[in-house]
Design an enzyme around this catalytic site. Structure first.
Site, PDB file in Angstrom:
ATOM      1  N   GLY A 161     -33.040  58.381  18.022  1.00  0.00           N
ATOM      2  CA  GLY A 161     -33.885  59.205  17.160  1.00  0.00           C
ATOM      3  C   GLY A 161     -33.540  59.011  15.694  1.00  0.00           C
ATOM      4  O   GLY A 161     -34.420  59.039  14.823  1.00  0.00           O
ATOM      5  N   HIS A 200     -47.130  51.961  11.931  1.00  0.00           N
ATOM      6  CA  HIS A 200     -45.820  52.520  11.580  1.00  0.00           C
ATOM      7  C   HIS A 200     -44.675  51.539  11.761  1.00  0.00           C
ATOM      8  O   HIS A 200     -43.617  51.706  11.161  1.00  0.00           O
ATOM      9  CB  HIS A 200     -45.546  53.792  12.394  1.00  0.00           C
ATOM     10  CG  HIS A 200     -46.658  54.777  12.297  1.00  0.00           C
ATOM     11  ND1 HIS A 200     -47.744  54.737  13.144  1.00  0.00           N
ATOM     12  CD2 HIS A 200     -46.879  55.797  11.437  1.00  0.00           C
ATOM     13  CE1 HIS A 200     -48.587  55.703  12.819  1.00  0.00           C
ATOM     14  NE2 HIS A 200     -48.095  56.353  11.785  1.00  0.00           N
ATOM     15  N   SER A 208     -23.935  66.900  22.967  1.00  0.00           N
ATOM     16  CA  SER A 208     -23.494  67.293  21.615  1.00  0.00           C
ATOM     17  C   SER A 208     -23.392  68.803  21.460  1.00  0.00           C
ATOM     18  O   SER A 208     -22.824  69.289  20.480  1.00  0.00           O
ATOM     19  CB  SER A 208     -24.459  66.744  20.570  1.00  0.00           C
ATOM     20  OG  SER A 208     -25.745  67.287  20.765  1.00  0.00           O
ATOM     21  N   ASP A 209     -24.000  69.551  22.393  1.00  0.00           N
ATOM     22  CA  ASP A 209     -23.958  71.019  22.350  1.00  0.00           C
ATOM     23  C   ASP A 209     -23.820  71.505  23.785  1.00  0.00           C
ATOM     24  O   ASP A 209     -24.375  70.892  24.680  1.00  0.00           O
ATOM     25  CB  ASP A 209     -25.272  71.640  21.858  1.00  0.00           C
ATOM     26  CG  ASP A 209     -25.837  70.966  20.638  1.00  0.00           C
ATOM     27  OD1 ASP A 209     -26.500  69.928  20.796  1.00  0.00           O
ATOM     28  OD2 ASP A 209     -25.605  71.487  19.550  1.00  0.00           O
ATOM     29  N   ARG A 240     -28.235  55.912  13.133  1.00  0.00           N
ATOM     30  CA  ARG A 240     -27.662  55.410  14.387  1.00  0.00           C
ATOM     31  C   ARG A 240     -28.201  54.015  14.698  1.00  0.00           C
ATOM     32  O   ARG A 240     -27.485  53.182  15.254  1.00  0.00           O
ATOM     33  CB  ARG A 240     -27.954  56.395  15.516  1.00  0.00           C
ATOM     34  CG  ARG A 240     -27.060  56.218  16.704  1.00  0.00           C
ATOM     35  CD  ARG A 240     -26.969  57.455  17.570  1.00  0.00           C
ATOM     36  NE  ARG A 240     -26.114  58.475  17.023  1.00  0.00           N
ATOM     37  CZ  ARG A 240     -26.305  59.792  17.164  1.00  0.00           C
ATOM     38  NH1 ARG A 240     -27.347  60.231  17.842  1.00  0.00           N
ATOM     39  NH2 ARG A 240     -25.479  60.653  16.641  1.00  0.00           N
ATOM     40  N   ARG A 293     -33.545  54.874  25.709  1.00  0.00           N
ATOM     41  CA  ARG A 293     -33.282  55.891  24.690  1.00  0.00           C
ATOM     42  C   ARG A 293     -31.790  56.158  24.604  1.00  0.00           C
ATOM     43  O   ARG A 293     -31.119  56.329  25.633  1.00  0.00           O
ATOM     44  CB  ARG A 293     -34.035  57.180  25.042  1.00  0.00           C
ATOM     45  CG  ARG A 293     -33.459  58.426  24.390  1.00  0.00           C
ATOM     46  CD  ARG A 293     -34.459  59.547  24.209  1.00  0.00           C
ATOM     47  NE  ARG A 293     -33.807  60.833  24.004  1.00  0.00           N
ATOM     48  CZ  ARG A 293     -33.106  61.176  22.925  1.00  0.00           C
ATOM     49  NH1 ARG A 293     -32.917  60.304  21.938  1.00  0.00           N
ATOM     50  NH2 ARG A 293     -32.548  62.365  22.833  1.00  0.00           N
ATOM     51  N   VAL A 294     -31.268  56.190  23.386  1.00  0.00           N
ATOM     52  CA  VAL A 294     -29.876  56.566  23.158  1.00  0.00           C
ATOM     53  C   VAL A 294     -29.884  57.745  22.194  1.00  0.00           C
ATOM     54  O   VAL A 294     -30.594  57.724  21.197  1.00  0.00           O
ATOM     55  CB  VAL A 294     -29.029  55.404  22.578  1.00  0.00           C
ATOM     56  CG1 VAL A 294     -28.824  54.318  23.599  1.00  0.00           C
ATOM     57  CG2 VAL A 294     -29.653  54.797  21.332  1.00  0.00           C
ATOM     58  N   GLY A 295     -29.143  58.788  22.509  1.00  0.00           N
ATOM     59  CA  GLY A 295     -29.154  59.942  21.626  1.00  0.00           C
ATOM     60  C   GLY A 295     -28.239  61.029  22.133  1.00  0.00           C
ATOM     61  O   GLY A 295     -27.300  60.765  22.888  1.00  0.00           O
ATOM     62  N   THR A 296     -28.532  62.242  21.706  1.00  0.00           N
ATOM     63  CA  THR A 296     -27.720  63.385  22.117  1.00  0.00           C
ATOM     64  C   THR A 296     -28.594  64.381  22.874  1.00  0.00           C
ATOM     65  O   THR A 296     -29.819  64.344  22.778  1.00  0.00           O
ATOM     66  CB  THR A 296     -27.110  64.097  20.893  1.00  0.00           C
ATOM     67  OG1 THR A 296     -28.166  64.488  20.018  1.00  0.00           O
ATOM     68  CG2 THR A 296     -26.135  63.200  20.167  1.00  0.00           C
TER      69      THR A 296
HETATM   70  N1  HPA Z   1     -32.064  70.951  22.121  1.00  0.00           N
HETATM   71  C1  HPA Z   1     -32.850  69.909  21.938  1.00  0.00           C
HETATM   72  N2  HPA Z   1     -32.408  68.724  21.612  1.00  0.00           N
HETATM   73  C2  HPA Z   1     -31.105  68.552  21.467  1.00  0.00           C
HETATM   74  C3  HPA Z   1     -30.215  69.598  21.633  1.00  0.00           C
HETATM   75  C4  HPA Z   1     -30.732  70.862  21.980  1.00  0.00           C
HETATM   76  O1  HPA Z   1     -30.006  71.842  22.140  1.00  0.00           O
HETATM   77  N3  HPA Z   1     -28.973  69.127  21.396  1.00  0.00           N
HETATM   78  C5  HPA Z   1     -29.104  67.822  21.080  1.00  0.00           C
HETATM   79  N4  HPA Z   1     -30.382  67.470  21.128  1.00  0.00           N
END
Ligand code: HPA
Length: 237
Positions: free
Chosen positions: A20, A4, A203-204, A24, A87-90
């Protein structure tokens, strides 16, 4: 050449940022890497780039979402000579007093998705970050004035959870965030003897009754920029 990541040893730096989202990965190379970076993988849209950050060799490699996709990428990065994964992300925020755009440093990642346990070939296991990386990340983010939450996160395989009680039950156990890849990364890193750390932007906000509130795109972009610059510094530290 792995299946891959269509690259050879030497195409990746030992220190690799792992978002991910492929967009980005491109943004990180364009925004934070020094001039002269190059693309090292496009297979399956898993975009990867290698260059330097403030003079130090660094790569960024897209993982895709969830433990199965990211696990393939982490494993192939090891085959290609990676020694440190960041790892970089939300993530979804679970902690009290947490705000959108805050930074989360995952000292451990509970494997709600059991793919990491299957990989570890153990019934129980605590996927854990490399302490020195967590320590460096916490210090650098405080120096920068970022609001940072250091604690355990949950690595879930379910983004749209039909059970409204799940978040409250994980929060009761002290988890500060929910995401989908950190436990896999920590487990591959443990088995293969690499260093690893997950750094994420909230992010949430995930409420006790299963309700979720989502950040605006502008606020997310600002939070993510801070987090990604921090991750570059940690990756080459
Ligand atoms: N759940 C899983 N992964 C996530 C979320 C979530 O609410 N928000 C950002 N990544």
């Amino acid at each position: 050449m792995p299946i891959h990541l269509r690259a050879e040893r030497g195409d990746y730096a030992p220190n690799v940022l792992c978002p991910g989202d492929p967009r980005r990965a491109t943004y990180i190379a364009e925004t934070f890497f020094d001039e002269g970076w190059r693309c090292v993988n496009t297979e399956r849209g898993l975009l990867g780039y290698t260059g330097t950050f403030e003079g130090s060799p660094i790569s960024v490699q897209t993982t895709g979402m969830g433990c199965p996709s990211s696990g393939i990428v982490f494993e192939e990065l090891v085959m290609l000579g990676a020694r440190r994964l960041v790892r970089v992300g939300t993530c979804g925020g679970l902690g009290d007093g947490m705000a959108m755009g805050d930074t989360v440093i995952a000292i451990s990642a509970t494997a709600e998705d059991t793919t990491p346990l299957r990989y570890a070939q153990m019934d129980g296991y605590a996927p854990t970050a490399t302490f020195t990386l967590a320590e460096t990340a916490a210090r650098l983010s405080r120096e920068h004035g970022t609001t940072v939450h250091v604690g355990p996160v949950v690595t879930s395989g379910v983004f749209y959870d039909p059970d409204p009680t799940t978040f409250a039950r994980w929060k009761r156990l002290g988890h500060v965030g929910v995401e989908m890849e950190a436990a896999m990364m920590y487990t591959v890193a443990a088995v293969k003897r690499l260093e690893a750390l997950a750094i994420m932007t909230v992010s949430d906000l995930l409420g006790e009754s299963g309700d979720t509130e989502r950040i605006s795109d502008d606020d997310l972009a600002r939070g993510v920029d801070d987090m990604m610059r921090l991750a570059c510094r940690v990756a080459v530290s």
